[in-house]
Enzyme design. Sequence first.
Site, PDB file in Angstrom:
ATOM      1  N   GLU A  70       1.145  -1.443   0.159  1.00  0.00           N
ATOM      2  CA  GLU A  70      -0.223   0.146   0.016  1.00  0.00           C
ATOM      3  C   GLU A  70       0.480   1.440  -0.024  1.00  0.00           C
ATOM      4  O   GLU A  70       0.828   1.902   0.691  1.00  0.00           O
ATOM      5  CB  GLU A  70      -1.108  -0.019   1.248  1.00  0.00           C
ATOM      6  N   ASN A  90       1.734  -5.232  -3.089  1.00  0.00           N
ATOM      7  CA  ASN A  90       0.241  -5.746  -2.251  1.00  0.00           C
ATOM      8  C   ASN A  90      -0.235  -4.205  -2.710  1.00  0.00           C
ATOM      9  O   ASN A  90       0.425  -3.439  -1.852  1.00  0.00           O
ATOM     10  CB  ASN A  90       1.022  -7.039  -1.308  1.00  0.00           C
ATOM     11  N   HIS A  95      -9.977  -5.829  -1.981  1.00  0.00           N
ATOM     12  CA  HIS A  95     -11.790  -5.584  -1.341  1.00  0.00           C
ATOM     13  C   HIS A  95     -12.766  -4.844  -1.996  1.00  0.00           C
ATOM     14  O   HIS A  95     -12.414  -3.821  -2.221  1.00  0.00           O
ATOM     15  CB  HIS A  95     -11.042  -4.715   0.148  1.00  0.00           C
ATOM     16  N   GLU A 153      -6.063 -10.758  -1.764  1.00  0.00           N
ATOM     17  CA  GLU A 153      -7.218 -10.525  -0.372  1.00  0.00           C
ATOM     18  C   GLU A 153      -8.469 -10.718  -0.170  1.00  0.00           C
ATOM     19  O   GLU A 153      -9.521  -9.511  -0.323  1.00  0.00           O
ATOM     20  CB  GLU A 153      -6.567  -9.147   0.967  1.00  0.00           C
ATOM     21  N   ASP A 208     -12.043  -9.646  -0.588  1.00  0.00           N
ATOM     22  CA  ASP A 208     -13.994 -10.292   0.003  1.00  0.00           C
ATOM     23  C   ASP A 208     -14.485  -9.019  -1.150  1.00  0.00           C
ATOM     24  O   ASP A 208     -14.327  -8.103  -2.216  1.00  0.00           O
ATOM     25  CB  ASP A 208     -13.675  -9.746   1.549  1.00  0.00           C
TER      26      ASP A 208
HETATM   27  O1  G2I Z   1      -7.662  -3.600   6.095  1.00  0.00           O
HETATM   28  C1  G2I Z   1      -7.606  -4.687   5.447  1.00  0.00           C
HETATM   29  C2  G2I Z   1      -6.765  -5.403   4.772  1.00  0.00           C
HETATM   30  C3  G2I Z   1      -6.065  -4.467   3.672  1.00  0.00           C
HETATM   31  N1  G2I Z   1      -4.866  -4.707   3.330  1.00  0.00           N
HETATM   32  C4  G2I Z   1      -3.377  -5.283   3.898  1.00  0.00           C
HETATM   33  C5  G2I Z   1      -4.436  -6.137   4.959  1.00  0.00           C
HETATM   34  O2  G2I Z   1      -3.381  -5.840   5.562  1.00  0.00           O
HETATM   35  C6  G2I Z   1      -5.847  -5.427   5.828  1.00  0.00           C
HETATM   36  O3  G2I Z   1      -5.569  -6.316   6.663  1.00  0.00           O
HETATM   37  C7  G2I Z   1      -6.008  -6.477   8.286  1.00  0.00           C
HETATM   38  C8  G2I Z   1      -6.423  -6.834   8.889  1.00  0.00           C
HETATM   39  O4  G2I Z   1      -7.537  -7.865   8.559  1.00  0.00           O
HETATM   40  C9  G2I Z   1      -7.101  -6.664  10.138  1.00  0.00           C
HETATM   41  O5  G2I Z   1      -7.370  -7.631  11.082  1.00  0.00           O
HETATM   42  O6  G2I Z   1      -5.428  -5.182   8.630  1.00  0.00           O
HETATM   43  C10 G2I Z   1      -5.887  -4.880  10.139  1.00  0.00           C
HETATM   44  C11 G2I Z   1      -5.492  -3.467  10.272  1.00  0.00           C
HETATM   45  O7  G2I Z   1      -5.077  -2.081   9.442  1.00  0.00           O
HETATM   46  C12 G2I Z   1      -6.518  -5.901  10.461  1.00  0.00           C
HETATM   47  O8  G2I Z   1      -7.031  -4.666  12.115  1.00  0.00           O
HETATM   48  C13 G2I Z   1      -6.359  -4.938  12.943  1.00  0.00           C
HETATM   49  C14 G2I Z   1      -7.152  -4.034  14.159  1.00  0.00           C
HETATM   50  O9  G2I Z   1      -7.081  -2.641  13.592  1.00  0.00           O
HETATM   51  C15 G2I Z   1      -6.619  -4.149  15.538  1.00  0.00           C
HETATM   52  O10 G2I Z   1      -7.710  -3.157  16.338  1.00  0.00           O
HETATM   53  C16 G2I Z   1      -6.559  -5.629  16.193  1.00  0.00           C
HETATM   54  O11 G2I Z   1      -6.008  -5.672  17.335  1.00  0.00           O
HETATM   55  O12 G2I Z   1      -6.299  -6.346  14.191  1.00  0.00           O
HETATM   56  C17 G2I Z   1      -5.928  -6.276  14.859  1.00  0.00           C
HETATM   57  C18 G2I Z   1      -5.695  -8.106  15.888  1.00  0.00           C
HETATM   58  O13 G2I Z   1      -6.937  -8.141  15.266  1.00  0.00           O
END
Ligand code: G2I
Length: 555
Positions: free
Chosen positions: A161, A202, A238, A266, A268
């Site tokens: 990103e 990515n 996404h 990724e 969805d």
């Molecule tokens: O945002 C969706 C994805 C976009 N592309 C890059 C990916 O790495 C990203 O993944 C998401 C995760 O699926 C989420 O799970 O990235 C988020 C952060 O930008 C993740 O969220 C975080 C929450 O913000 C936190 O509060 C939490 O503690 O997940 C953490 C673990 O559950």
Amino acid sequence: MSPQRQFGRACALAAGLLLIAAGLGGAPAMADPAPGSLGALAAAKGKFFGSATDNPELSDAPYVQILTTEFGQITVGNTMKWQYTEPARGQFNYSQADTIVNLAQSNGQLVRGHTLVWHNQLPSWVNSVPNNELLGVMRNHITHEATHFRGKVIHWDVVNEAFEENGTRRQTVFQQKIGDSYIAEAFRAARAADPGAKLYYNDYNIEGINAKSDAVYNMVRSFLQQGIPIDGVGMQAHLILGQVPSSLQQNIQRFADLGLDVAITELDIRMNLPRDTAKDMQQADDYRRVVNACLAVTRCVGITVWDYTDKYSWIPSVFPGQGAALPYDENFNKKPAYHAIANALGATPDTTPPSTPGTPSASGITSSTASLMWTASTDNVGVAGYNIYRRQGTTDTLLTQSNANSTTLTGLTPNTQYQIVVRARDAANNLSATSGAVTFTTLPSAGGSCRVAYRASNWGGGGGFTAEVSITNTGPTAINGWSLVWTFGNGQRVSYMWNASYTQPAATVTATNASYNGSIGANGGTQSFGFNGTFSGGNPNPTAFALNGTNCTIA
Ligand code: G2I
């Protein structure tokens, strides 16, 4: 060769031999193969089909069962990110990521590494590193992590990103302190640490041809020209319901034509909640388009969904009111999207309907409710649920649906004869033949301690209407909390309700009080709510209303 690829080769070989045995043009004399997992189906096409996962989910046994059997590839959703792997400068911790990598390896699943350099989930200490030290810190992080996982990940999302939507560089700490060259430096460090892993750039919103994907295209092309090591581009995907970019395949192809691999990393496809059948069908079609675009380009190496079940999707917490973005629902039922993916990957579509359910038996009949039970159907894949219909002459009208071989009908009209039949459906929406009919008559109205006034007015131009409903408590006892149930006779649907919330699985609507109008005083207290709805043809008023299970008189 990966186990998935071996499996694919073995299947292709077996099918080929059978084709020869069957003679030219003959269909292979293979018995109906059990429908394969998405991972196996994709492997037979030379691709992977995977899912992201996260550590907290691994304590959910039914979740892990599907994760480890349905998918050929795993992406570590969070715990390979900098925040987890180098929480303090020079202090590395891979324990959580190792847990997922070990699980994947023990199940023969490929692993994508996600991600080495990202401005998000970056521990705050990185922001305070002096300008002239950050390049060294970044290289050290990449070297340490990519070395730790050397030989265990097939891909690294080296940088994630780094671009804005208009194609300019995102002003991250790396961009600001190191400058444009940080991305190339990151790829060089990753190649040196793990020469066997394919190195990916990515990003999101680069699935279609647009300013952002143009910028990524120009960057990776210049990397190739300069000999900066890069192997692939990850398109996150996404996506939004109904908005799969029409240029997706062409865009994948232009990166492939540079000599790069492409992965959908990724995937969805989110919708405005709640789900309904039409949205599920659109979503299935959207997933099919994405899978077909990848299948059409040889260098599109695989697809990963960003977790596989709505239970663990990131969408609802980031986009309130949206969700249901994944191929399995929150109870691990396969959605139409799952079947669309499987069919696009070459699964034999399930066209076998469930067996006919038994004739229902009715019990517990009141003036407005009746309990029904019937002998369950069987199905070659699995019964997904039952449709329950009211039969009137030659017409069967859907009243409700049930996941189990029983249901309780509510909102029935007092002193009225009902004929009920049921049909089973499977996940591919094959409907069984219709059961025998049960006939019963509801009890006469208890007299009722409520009165309902229902006033509907159709909008000019047809199709829409607004209804105002007021409920009067004619009994001697105050009501605290109410549900009003009625059944539309002509397919009307509620589209929006105020001063109450509602469910409408089929013809029957249940409206439940809002937090502020649950009390209806005794002896004439009243509350009201309203809604907008849709109809086609006529819009007859409902002929019965039941308040908390008791029939009301109609004013
Ligand atoms: O945002 C969706 C994805 C976009 N592309 C890059 C990916 O790495 C990203 O993944 C998401 C995760 O699926 C989420 O799970 O990235 C988020 C952060 O930008 C993740 O969220 C975080 C929450 O913000 C936190 O509060 C939490 O503690 O997940 C953490 C673990 O559950």
